[in-house]
Design a protein around this motif. Structure first.
Motif, PDB file in Angstrom:
ATOM      1  N   ILE A  62       0.828  -1.208   0.000  1.00  0.00           N
ATOM      2  CA  ILE A  62       0.000   0.000   0.000  1.00  0.00           C
ATOM      3  C   ILE A  62       0.865   1.262   0.000  1.00  0.00           C
ATOM      4  CG2 ILE A  62      -1.715   1.309   1.323  1.00  0.00           C
ATOM      5  CD1 ILE A  62      -2.681  -1.423   2.400  1.00  0.00           C
ATOM      6  N   ILE A  63       1.977   1.230   0.727  1.00  0.00           N
ATOM      7  CA  ILE A  63       2.802   2.443   0.854  1.00  0.00           C
ATOM      8  C   ILE A  63       4.065   2.414  -0.005  1.00  0.00           C
ATOM      9  CG2 ILE A  63       1.981   2.947   3.168  1.00  0.00           C
ATOM     10  CD1 ILE A  63       4.567   1.761   4.228  1.00  0.00           C
ATOM     11  N   ARG A  64       4.239   1.391  -0.817  1.00  0.00           N
ATOM     12  CA  ARG A  64       5.455   1.225  -1.612  1.00  0.00           C
ATOM     13  C   ARG A  64       5.746   2.445  -2.486  1.00  0.00           C
ATOM     14  NH1 ARG A  64       7.870  -0.144  -6.161  1.00  0.00           N
ATOM     15  NH2 ARG A  64       9.413  -1.776  -6.194  1.00  0.00           N
ATOM     16  N   ASP A  65       4.726   2.969  -3.153  1.00  0.00           N
ATOM     17  CA  ASP A  65       4.937   4.071  -4.093  1.00  0.00           C
ATOM     18  C   ASP A  65       5.213   5.406  -3.410  1.00  0.00           C
ATOM     19  OD1 ASP A  65       4.627   2.358  -6.240  1.00  0.00           O
ATOM     20  OD2 ASP A  65       2.456   2.678  -6.333  1.00  0.00           O
ATOM     21  N   SER A  81       8.109   9.192   4.756  1.00  0.00           N
ATOM     22  CA  SER A  81       7.173   9.796   5.708  1.00  0.00           C
ATOM     23  C   SER A  81       6.031   8.856   6.089  1.00  0.00           C
ATOM     24  CB  SER A  81       6.601  11.097   5.132  1.00  0.00           C
ATOM     25  OG  SER A  81       5.957  10.838   3.897  1.00  0.00           O
ATOM     26  N   THR A  82       5.715   7.875   5.254  1.00  0.00           N
ATOM     27  CA  THR A  82       4.613   6.955   5.558  1.00  0.00           C
ATOM     28  C   THR A  82       5.039   5.818   6.482  1.00  0.00           C
ATOM     29  OG1 THR A  82       5.113   5.779   3.523  1.00  0.00           O
ATOM     30  CG2 THR A  82       3.361   7.425   3.433  1.00  0.00           C
ATOM     31  N   VAL A 141      10.246  -3.448   1.457  1.00  0.00           N
ATOM     32  CA  VAL A 141      10.140  -2.770   0.156  1.00  0.00           C
ATOM     33  C   VAL A 141      11.506  -2.808  -0.506  1.00  0.00           C
ATOM     34  CG1 VAL A 141       9.765  -0.564  -1.004  1.00  0.00           C
ATOM     35  CG2 VAL A 141       8.278  -1.235   0.868  1.00  0.00           C
ATOM     36  N   GLU A 142      11.506  -3.109  -1.807  1.00  0.00           N
ATOM     37  CA  GLU A 142      12.724  -3.000  -2.621  1.00  0.00           C
ATOM     38  C   GLU A 142      12.468  -1.983  -3.714  1.00  0.00           C
ATOM     39  OE1 GLU A 142      14.419  -6.452  -4.458  1.00  0.00           O
ATOM     40  OE2 GLU A 142      14.843  -7.388  -2.530  1.00  0.00           O
ATOM     41  N   LYS A 143      13.423  -1.075  -3.885  1.00  0.00           N
ATOM     42  CA  LYS A 143      13.319  -0.071  -4.938  1.00  0.00           C
ATOM     43  C   LYS A 143      14.668   0.035  -5.629  1.00  0.00           C
ATOM     44  CE  LYS A 143       9.468   2.602  -4.232  1.00  0.00           C
ATOM     45  NZ  LYS A 143       8.817   3.606  -4.970  1.00  0.00           N
TER      46      LYS A 143
END
Length: 148
Positions: A62-65, A81-82, A141-143
């Protein structure tokens, strides 16, 4: 009596075989000189625990982006921030060179930002791996990002 080599088909085949074998030995030598970098050193135990990681990825979907990293002047600015983490860490993974990997704890400022010196990063591709716990629930999360 002259010692000239007769260049008939048999001599040409022998010369071609010698050249080919020399080429193969040179390739074999060069291939042993390249370092072999595995993506993960302990990939087998990590593979067994991957279902936990799948659940953590699902929790964070939900908060990945909303998690971003950008270059601003001489800093890399990570916006998280999330994330309201009880504990967690960020791994900056460089696939092409293991010696450039580093890990930091999640310690954002009041605006939910973390600052890193751009000098800590070499030019190229990085994979940012963020893993944290919030209310006893795991998130991951992976980016990918590219440093110019």
């Amino acid at each position: 009596m002259s010692n000239k080599i007769k260049w008939n088909w048999g001599t040409k085949i022998i010369v071609a075989i010698i050249i080919f074998m020399s080429f193969i030995f040179v390739l074999l030598y060069l291939s042993t000189q390249n370092p072999i970098n595995l993506v993960e050193k302990d990939y087998y135990p990590k593979g067994l625990k991957y279902q936990t990681r799948i659940n953590e990825i699902k929790n964070a979907s939900i908060i990945r982006d909303s998690i971003t990293i950008i270059r601003k002047d001489n800093h890399m600015v990570l916006s998280i921030s999330t994330i309201d983490a009880d504990s967690g860490s960020i791994v900056f993974f460089r696939p092409s060179n293991q010696s450039l990997d580093f890990t930091v704890n999640i310690e954002a400022d009041s605006l939910g930002k973390m600052y890193f010196s751009a000098n800590e990063f070499e030019k190229g591709l990085y994979i940012m791996k963020i893993h944290w716990f919030q209310d006893s629930k795991g998130y991951y999360v992976e980016k990918k990002f590219f440093v110019n």
